[in-house]
Design a protein around this motif. Sequence first.
Motif, PDB file in Angstrom:
ATOM      1  N   MET A  85       0.864  -1.174   0.000  1.00 16.85           N
ATOM      2  CA  MET A  85       0.000   0.000   0.000  1.00 16.85           C
ATOM      3  C   MET A  85       0.908   1.234   0.000  1.00 16.85           C
ATOM      4  N   ILE A  86       0.736   2.092  -0.974  1.00 15.25           N
ATOM      5  CA  ILE A  86       1.545   3.300  -1.103  1.00 15.25           C
ATOM      6  C   ILE A  86       0.832   4.446  -0.391  1.00 15.25           C
ATOM      7  N   ARG A  87       1.582   5.187   0.401  1.00  8.89           N
ATOM      8  CA  ARG A  87       1.042   6.353   1.089  1.00  8.89           C
ATOM      9  C   ARG A  87       2.017   7.507   0.929  1.00  8.89           C
ATOM     10  N   GLY A  88       1.486   8.675   0.605  1.00 10.23           N
ATOM     11  CA  GLY A  88       2.303   9.878   0.475  1.00 10.23           C
ATOM     12  C   GLY A  88       2.394  10.597   1.816  1.00 10.23           C
ATOM     13  N   ILE A  89       3.575  11.110   2.107  1.00 11.87           N
ATOM     14  CA  ILE A  89       3.817  11.837   3.348  1.00 11.87           C
ATOM     15  C   ILE A  89       4.264  13.253   2.996  1.00 11.87           C
ATOM     16  N   ARG A  90       3.492  14.247   3.452  1.00 11.26           N
ATOM     17  CA  ARG A  90       3.846  15.648   3.208  1.00 11.26           C
ATOM     18  C   ARG A  90       4.465  16.304   4.430  1.00 11.26           C
ATOM     19  N   THR A  91       3.974  15.938   5.615  1.00 12.96           N
ATOM     20  CA  THR A  91       4.364  16.625   6.843  1.00 12.96           C
ATOM     21  C   THR A  91       4.582  15.603   7.967  1.00 12.96           C
ATOM     22  N   VAL A  92       5.104  16.083   9.071  1.00 10.59           N
ATOM     23  CA  VAL A  92       5.280  15.227  10.245  1.00 10.59           C
ATOM     24  C   VAL A  92       3.923  14.714  10.727  1.00 10.59           C
ATOM     25  N   SER A  93       2.910  15.560  10.700  1.00  9.58           N
ATOM     26  CA  SER A  93       1.578  15.117  11.145  1.00  9.58           C
ATOM     27  C   SER A  93       1.021  14.053  10.202  1.00  9.58           C
ATOM     28  N   ASP A  94       1.295  14.152   8.905  1.00  7.99           N
ATOM     29  CA  ASP A  94       0.915  13.085   7.966  1.00  7.99           C
ATOM     30  C   ASP A  94       1.581  11.780   8.378  1.00  7.99           C
ATOM     31  N   PHE A  95       2.885  11.879   8.723  1.00  8.38           N
ATOM     32  CA  PHE A  95       3.603  10.669   9.103  1.00  8.38           C
ATOM     33  C   PHE A  95       2.980  10.018  10.328  1.00  8.38           C
ATOM     34  N   GLU A  96       2.665  10.790  11.344  1.00  9.30           N
ATOM     35  CA  GLU A  96       2.072  10.239  12.567  1.00  9.30           C
ATOM     36  C   GLU A  96       0.738   9.562  12.258  1.00  9.30           C
ATOM     37  N   TYR A  97      -0.087  10.217  11.460  1.00 10.56           N
ATOM     38  CA  TYR A  97      -1.395   9.660  11.088  1.00 10.56           C
ATOM     39  C   TYR A  97      -1.212   8.376  10.265  1.00 10.56           C
ATOM     40  N   GLU A  98      -0.376   8.441   9.255  1.00  8.35           N
ATOM     41  CA  GLU A  98      -0.171   7.291   8.364  1.00  8.35           C
ATOM     42  C   GLU A  98       0.490   6.127   9.098  1.00  8.35           C
ATOM     43  N   LYS A  99       1.381   6.424  10.027  1.00  5.93           N
ATOM     44  CA  LYS A  99       2.018   5.376  10.816  1.00  5.93           C
ATOM     45  C   LYS A  99       0.970   4.616  11.628  1.00  5.93           C
ATOM     46  N   ALA A 100       0.063   5.349  12.255  1.00  9.14           N
ATOM     47  CA  ALA A 100      -0.998   4.703  13.049  1.00  9.14           C
ATOM     48  C   ALA A 100      -1.881   3.830  12.158  1.00  9.14           C
ATOM     49  N   ILE A 101      -2.254   4.343  11.000  1.00  7.06           N
ATOM     50  CA  ILE A 101      -3.076   3.562  10.056  1.00  7.06           C
ATOM     51  C   ILE A 101      -2.316   2.319   9.610  1.00  7.06           C
ATOM     52  N   ALA A 102      -1.032   2.484   9.266  1.00  6.95           N
ATOM     53  CA  ALA A 102      -0.223   1.352   8.799  1.00  6.95           C
ATOM     54  C   ALA A 102      -0.115   0.280   9.874  1.00  6.95           C
ATOM     55  N   GLN A 103       0.037   0.696  11.116  1.00  6.14           N
ATOM     56  CA  GLN A 103       0.140  -0.273  12.202  1.00  6.14           C
ATOM     57  C   GLN A 103      -1.177  -1.019  12.404  1.00  6.14           C
ATOM     58  N   MET A 104      -2.296  -0.328  12.301  1.00 13.68           N
ATOM     59  CA  MET A 104      -3.606  -0.980  12.405  1.00 13.68           C
ATOM     60  C   MET A 104      -3.824  -1.929  11.227  1.00 13.68           C
ATOM     61  N   ASN A 105      -3.472  -1.485  10.028  1.00 12.66           N
ATOM     62  CA  ASN A 105      -3.603  -2.344   8.846  1.00 12.66           C
ATOM     63  C   ASN A 105      -2.751  -3.595   8.998  1.00 12.66           C
ATOM     64  N   HIS A 106      -1.539  -3.426   9.524  1.00 14.54           N
ATOM     65  CA  HIS A 106      -0.641  -4.570   9.727  1.00 14.54           C
ATOM     66  C   HIS A 106      -1.228  -5.550  10.746  1.00 14.54           C
ATOM     67  N   ALA A 107      -1.884  -5.015  11.772  1.00 13.77           N
ATOM     68  CA  ALA A 107      -2.524  -5.886  12.762  1.00 13.77           C
ATOM     69  C   ALA A 107      -3.668  -6.678  12.128  1.00 13.77           C
ATOM     70  N   LEU A 108      -4.378  -6.053  11.181  1.00 19.72           N
ATOM     71  CA  LEU A 108      -5.497  -6.712  10.512  1.00 19.72           C
ATOM     72  C   LEU A 108      -5.025  -7.721   9.464  1.00 19.72           C
ATOM     73  N   VAL A 109      -4.068  -7.306   8.640  1.00 19.65           N
ATOM     74  CA  VAL A 109      -3.566  -8.151   7.551  1.00 19.65           C
ATOM     75  C   VAL A 109      -2.048  -7.984   7.480  1.00 19.65           C
ATOM     76  N   PRO A 110      -1.306  -8.798   8.222  1.00 21.96           N
ATOM     77  CA  PRO A 110       0.157  -8.645   8.303  1.00 21.96           C
ATOM     78  C   PRO A 110       0.886  -8.780   6.969  1.00 21.96           C
TER      79      PRO A 110
END
Length: 153
Positions: A85-110
């Motif tokens: 899954m490709i995600r674009g990061i523009r800012t530090v706040s984008d990174f924090e948000y996307e990191k949380a989503i990525a971790q939840m996605n990984h928990a659902l489908v490793p």
Amino acid sequence: MKIALFPGSFDPVTKAHVDILRRAIPLFDKVVIGIGLNSTKAAFLNIERRKEMLEAVFSDDSKVEVATYEGLTVEFCKKIGAAYMIRGIRTVSDFEYEKAIAQMNHALVPEIESIFIVSKPGYSSISSTIVRDIMRNNGDVRQFLPKEAFDLL
């Protein structure tokens, strides 16, 4: 075959989206641009127009496909056989948000790996939300949108 999904609302597609995608395409055999239907967001452009814009922008690349989906993004990844899954990061706040989503996605489908691509400095201030606001107020958004998308507004 390495298949990646680039999910988003693309309401509208911006030059920042295009930049992330153009840089991601060489990394994969196929990239699916997934336009997610989000019931909690009021869309500015209808889903058909957004799909049409993306298809126009990427009409020259046979490795790119545009699709719409509803529900969990990781479930759509499984449906299309995307392991990335490709995600674009523009800012530090984008990174924090996307990191949380990525971790939840990984928990659902490793098996699905999130790939973050940092935007080029010139695109870091461009967001669909801001572009929509400019459009709602009859401002000129040409500098923020790919020509093919602007031509379809």
